[in-house]
Design a protein around this motif. Structure first.
Motif, PDB file in Angstrom:
ATOM      1  N   LEU A   1       0.832  -1.198   0.000  1.00  0.00           N
ATOM      2  CA  LEU A   1       0.000   0.000   0.000  1.00  0.00           C
ATOM      3  C   LEU A   1       0.873   1.257   0.000  1.00  0.00           C
ATOM      4  CD1 LEU A   1      -2.852   1.228   0.200  1.00  0.00           C
ATOM      5  CD2 LEU A   1      -2.614   1.141   2.695  1.00  0.00           C
ATOM      6  N   GLN A   2       1.911   1.267   0.835  1.00  0.00           N
ATOM      7  CA  GLN A   2       2.821   2.407   0.871  1.00  0.00           C
ATOM      8  C   GLN A   2       3.525   2.578  -0.473  1.00  0.00           C
ATOM      9  OE1 GLN A   2       5.371   1.649   4.221  1.00  0.00           O
ATOM     10  NE2 GLN A   2       3.776   2.064   5.727  1.00  0.00           N
TER      11      GLN A   2
ATOM     12  N   ARG B   1       1.965   5.116  14.052  1.00  0.00           N
ATOM     13  CA  ARG B   1       0.797   4.331  13.644  1.00  0.00           C
ATOM     14  C   ARG B   1      -0.380   4.623  14.566  1.00  0.00           C
ATOM     15  NH1 ARG B   1       2.223  -0.145  10.398  1.00  0.00           N
ATOM     16  NH2 ARG B   1       4.454  -0.616  10.349  1.00  0.00           N
ATOM     17  N   PRO B   2      -1.615   4.573  14.074  1.00  0.00           N
ATOM     18  CA  PRO B   2      -1.989   4.400  12.666  1.00  0.00           C
ATOM     19  C   PRO B   2      -1.900   5.733  11.924  1.00  0.00           C
ATOM     20  CG  PRO B   2      -3.948   4.568  14.006  1.00  0.00           C
ATOM     21  CD  PRO B   2      -2.785   4.622  14.963  1.00  0.00           C
ATOM     22  N   PHE B   3      -1.645   5.676  10.632  1.00  0.00           N
ATOM     23  CA  PHE B   3      -1.566   6.892   9.832  1.00  0.00           C
ATOM     24  C   PHE B   3      -2.058   6.591   8.423  1.00  0.00           C
ATOM     25  CE2 PHE B   3       2.491   4.694   9.586  1.00  0.00           C
ATOM     26  CZ  PHE B   3       2.680   4.573   8.216  1.00  0.00           C
ATOM     27  N   GLY B   4      -2.543   7.623   7.756  1.00  0.00           N
ATOM     28  CA  GLY B   4      -2.979   7.479   6.377  1.00  0.00           C
ATOM     29  C   GLY B   4      -1.791   7.520   5.435  1.00  0.00           C
ATOM     30  N   PRO B   5      -1.902   6.912   4.264  1.00  0.00           N
ATOM     31  CA  PRO B   5      -0.800   6.915   3.304  1.00  0.00           C
ATOM     32  C   PRO B   5      -0.310   8.308   2.941  1.00  0.00           C
ATOM     33  CG  PRO B   5      -2.469   5.319   2.656  1.00  0.00           C
ATOM     34  CD  PRO B   5      -3.040   6.103   3.796  1.00  0.00           C
ATOM     35  N   ARG B   6      -1.220   9.269   2.903  1.00  0.00           N
ATOM     36  CA  ARG B   6      -0.790  10.618   2.529  1.00  0.00           C
ATOM     37  C   ARG B   6       0.068  11.262   3.610  1.00  0.00           C
ATOM     38  NH1 ARG B   6      -1.969  12.306  -2.050  1.00  0.00           N
ATOM     39  NH2 ARG B   6      -3.697  11.476  -3.293  1.00  0.00           N
ATOM     40  N   VAL B   7      -0.113  10.829   4.852  1.00  0.00           N
ATOM     41  CA  VAL B   7       0.769  11.316   5.921  1.00  0.00           C
ATOM     42  C   VAL B   7       2.189  10.837   5.658  1.00  0.00           C
ATOM     43  CG1 VAL B   7       1.299  11.145   8.380  1.00  0.00           C
ATOM     44  CG2 VAL B   7      -1.072  11.454   7.626  1.00  0.00           C
TER      45      VAL B   7
ATOM     46  N   TYR C   1       1.109   4.287  -3.046  1.00  0.00           N
ATOM     47  CA  TYR C   1       0.900   5.716  -2.836  1.00  0.00           C
ATOM     48  C   TYR C   1       2.152   6.527  -3.178  1.00  0.00           C
ATOM     49  CZ  TYR C   1      -3.804   5.975  -0.912  1.00  0.00           C
ATOM     50  OH  TYR C   1      -5.165   5.965  -0.769  1.00  0.00           O
TER      51      TYR C   1
END
Length: 222
Positions: free
Chosen positions: A21-22, A102-108, A25
Motif C-alpha cells: 500500500l505504501q 501508527r496508525p496513519f494514512g498513506p498521505r501522511v 501511494y
C-alpha cells in the motif's frame, strides 16, 4: 529533491500488505520504490539500493533505537523516516526528526517522505560516491579509478560501497560482514580480509582502504 522530481524510497515494513500500500501511494506521487519486509535486513537493503530516503518500520524491532542507529549510519546522508507505534516523547526524539506514528494514512507518509527530502536539500545523495581517484556509481553499479574502469564482484562492490558511504569510520570485520553479507551470514571474518585484499588489488595504488591494526578497516576520504 521533491515529489515533482521523484527519488528512490526504500520502504522497510514487516507487513507485506502495508508495504505494498505504501509503495502504491509513493509511486503515484512520482517516487521510485523498493521494499524490504524483514526489518533485520534493513541495513543490507540500504547498501543494495542506496535510496534517497528510507521509511523504517520499528514497530516489531526488539531494540528500536539500535536498529534506527544502524540504518541511519548506513543510509547517511539519506534521511530516515521512523515508523513506530505510539511511544514516549523522549523515545520519539531519539528516533530522529522524521517520525510517523501508527496508525496513519498513506498521505501522511507521503508528506513525511517529501518533507525529509526537502530538508535534505541539495546535499541529498547524488548516487555517486568519491574518495580520491575512486568513483562509485551506486545506481549504475560501476567503479572507476581515475579514468580506468574496475570490474568488481557483487560482494566486492557492496563492501566498497558501504565503506565509501561511511568514509572515515572504522569498522570491525564482524560489522563489515553483516553490512556486505547480511545478518546471519555463514562466512567467517577471514572472508572480509580476503575481499579487502581483492579490492585493494583491483583499485591499485588509488585504494583508499586502510587497515586499523587490532580493529578492522577504514576508508579514508582523501
Amino acid at each position: 529533491m521533491n515529489t515533482e522530481s521523484g527519488g528512490l524510497v526504500l520502504v522497510v515494513e514487516h507487513d507485506p500488505a502495508v508495504a505494498e500500500l505504501q509503495r502504491r501511494y509513493l509511486a503515484r506521487e512520482g517516487f521510485e520504490v523498493e521494499t524490504e519486509t524483514d526489518p533485520s535486513r534493513a541495513a543490507a537493503a540500504v547498501i543494495r539500493f542506496r535510496p534517497d530516503v528510507v521509511v523504517l518500520d520499528l514497530s516489531t524491532a526488539p531494540l528500536p533505537a539500535d536498529l534506527f542507529r544502524r540504518v541511519t549510519d548506513t543510509a547517511r546522508p539519506a534521511p530516515v523516516v521512523a515508523v513506530t507505534d505510539p511511544v514516549d516523547p523522549g523515545v520519539a526524539r531519539s528516533l530522529g526528526e522524521h517520525h510517523v506514528t501508527r496508525p496513519f494514512g498513506p498521505r501522511v507518509l507521503v508528506g513525511a517522505v517529501a518533507d525529509a527530502l526537502r530538508r535534505a536539500g541539495p546535499g541529498a545523495p547524488p548516487g555517486v560516491l568519491r574518495a580520491g581517484p575512486v568513483s562509485l556509481d551506486a545506481r549504475g553499479r560501476t567503479v572507476t579509478v581515475a579514468d580506468r574502469s574496475v570490474a568488481l564482484t557483487v560482494t566486492e562492490f557492496d563492501l566498497l560501497e558501504f565503506l565509501m558511504g561511511n568514509a572515515g569510520r572504522v569498522f570491525t570485520r564482524e560489522q563489515l560482514l553483516e553490512a556486505a553479507w547480511g545478518p546471519g551470514a555463514g562466512a567467517g571474518s577471514r572472508t572480509v580480509d580476503v575481499h579487502i585484499a581483492q579490492l585493494r588489488a583491483k583499485l591499485g595504488e588509488g585504494s583508499p582502504i586502510r587497515t586499523v591494526r587490532g580493529v578492522g578497516y577504514v576508508l579514508d576520504s582523501i
